[in-house]
Design a protein around this motif. Structure first.
Motif, mmCIF file in Angstrom:
data_model
loop_
_atom_site.group_PDB
_atom_site.id
_atom_site.type_symbol
_atom_site.label_atom_id
_atom_site.label_comp_id
_atom_site.label_asym_id
_atom_site.label_seq_id
_atom_site.Cartn_x
_atom_site.Cartn_y
_atom_site.Cartn_z
ATOM 1 N N SER A 1 -13.337 23.577 -9.111
ATOM 2 C CA SER A 1 -13.983 23.833 -7.830
ATOM 3 C C SER A 1 -14.516 23.136 -7.395
ATOM 4 O O SER A 1 -14.911 22.223 -8.702
ATOM 5 N N GLN B 1 -14.977 31.902 4.739
ATOM 6 C CA GLN B 1 -16.602 31.326 3.725
ATOM 7 C C GLN B 1 -14.977 31.028 2.654
ATOM 8 O O GLN B 1 -13.933 32.202 2.396
ATOM 9 N N SER B 2 -16.252 30.740 1.265
ATOM 10 C CA SER B 2 -15.668 30.191 -0.125
ATOM 11 C C SER B 2 -15.146 32.094 -0.041
ATOM 12 O O SER B 2 -15.884 32.982 -0.176
ATOM 13 N N SER C 1 -9.700 28.660 2.019
ATOM 14 C CA SER C 1 -10.125 29.373 2.856
ATOM 15 C C SER C 1 -10.636 29.872 4.086
ATOM 16 O O SER C 1 -11.327 30.735 4.329
ATOM 17 N N HIS D 1 -16.366 23.193 -5.020
ATOM 18 C CA HIS D 1 -17.067 23.826 -3.830
ATOM 19 C C HIS D 1 -18.155 25.071 -4.435
ATOM 20 O O HIS D 1 -19.090 25.730 -3.644
ATOM 21 N N LEU D 2 -17.679 25.594 -5.763
ATOM 22 C CA LEU D 2 -17.379 27.072 -6.084
ATOM 23 C C LEU D 2 -17.878 26.802 -7.287
ATOM 24 O O LEU D 2 -18.213 25.627 -8.257
#
Length: 210
Positions: free
Chosen positions: A57, A26-27, A21, A59-60
């Motif tokens: 993911s 940001q995400s 991203s 990170h999410l």
């Protein structure tokens, strides 16, 4: 003969959210669209169309769905996410394919799964969504049996391009029409890559709700 609707009861879905991203800053999945994370918009569109759902993911995450990280290191791109989606889908009874979508397409068609399944000629075929004459390689049905082949392909650092890998497969594309809105036609696969795209998505969302 089984229809797309009947086959969707054994179709797993995976949201691909492993990108960095950079242009968004940001995400993408965490970016707020109409006050909700974009991931929530994707889930709302996709969940009624599949039998189970996961988030690819590192990170999410989401409290209601499993997060599955890539099994290939070094951010090799969407193919790694698709391979991981296949591995997840292999645990679903009777699943021959997995439906993958990116986290940045908040206007996915409500009939995406059934339309793609109706165009599926066999278990070894990839079926991709297409709009405005352009195929969307991360939006489609992928045979779960390809997981090992993709993993081996990605072991070569030169093999990162999804479109190159697709040239080795049987692929069918299905056209989806634009959505008519009060501010003009909307590509159902409009993707949000930048803050400007996010603002435009806000306008489209309001137009669809008016």
């Amino acid at each position: 003969m089984m229809t797309g609707r009947s086959r969707s009861h054994t179709l797993p879905g995976v949201v691909l959210a492993g990108g960095l991203s950079r242009r968004m800053g940001q995400s993408k999945g965490a970016a707020l669209l109409a006050g909700k994370p974009m991931l929530d918009h994707i889930i709302a569109r996709l969940l009624p169309q599949v039998c189970t759902l996961a988030i690819n993911s590192s990170h999410l995450s989401h409290p209601d769905f499993p997060t599955i990280a890539d099994s290939v290191a070094d951010q090799p791109g969407p193919l790694a996410g698709i391979a991981r989606a296949m591995q997840f889908a292999q645990k679903v009874p009777d699943a021959s394919h997995v439906l993958t979508v990116p986290v940045d397409t908040p206007f996915l068609p409500h009939d995406l799964a059934t339309t793609l399944l109706d165009a599926l000629p066999g278990k070894e075929t990839v079926v991709l969504a297409r709009s405005n004459g352009r195929a969307h390689p991360v939006i489609g049905l992928w045979p779960v049996t390809l997981a090992e082949e993709i993993t081996l392909w990605l072991k070569n650092p030169q093999n990162r391009k999804l479109m190159v890998f697709l040239q080795t497969l049987n692929v069918v594309s299905v056209d989806f029409d634009a959505i008519e809105t009060a501010i003009g036609p909307l590509d159902p696969f409009f993707n949000v890559n930048t803050p400007d795209d996010l603002a435009q998505a806000e306008h489209y969302l309001k137009a669809l709700q008016s």
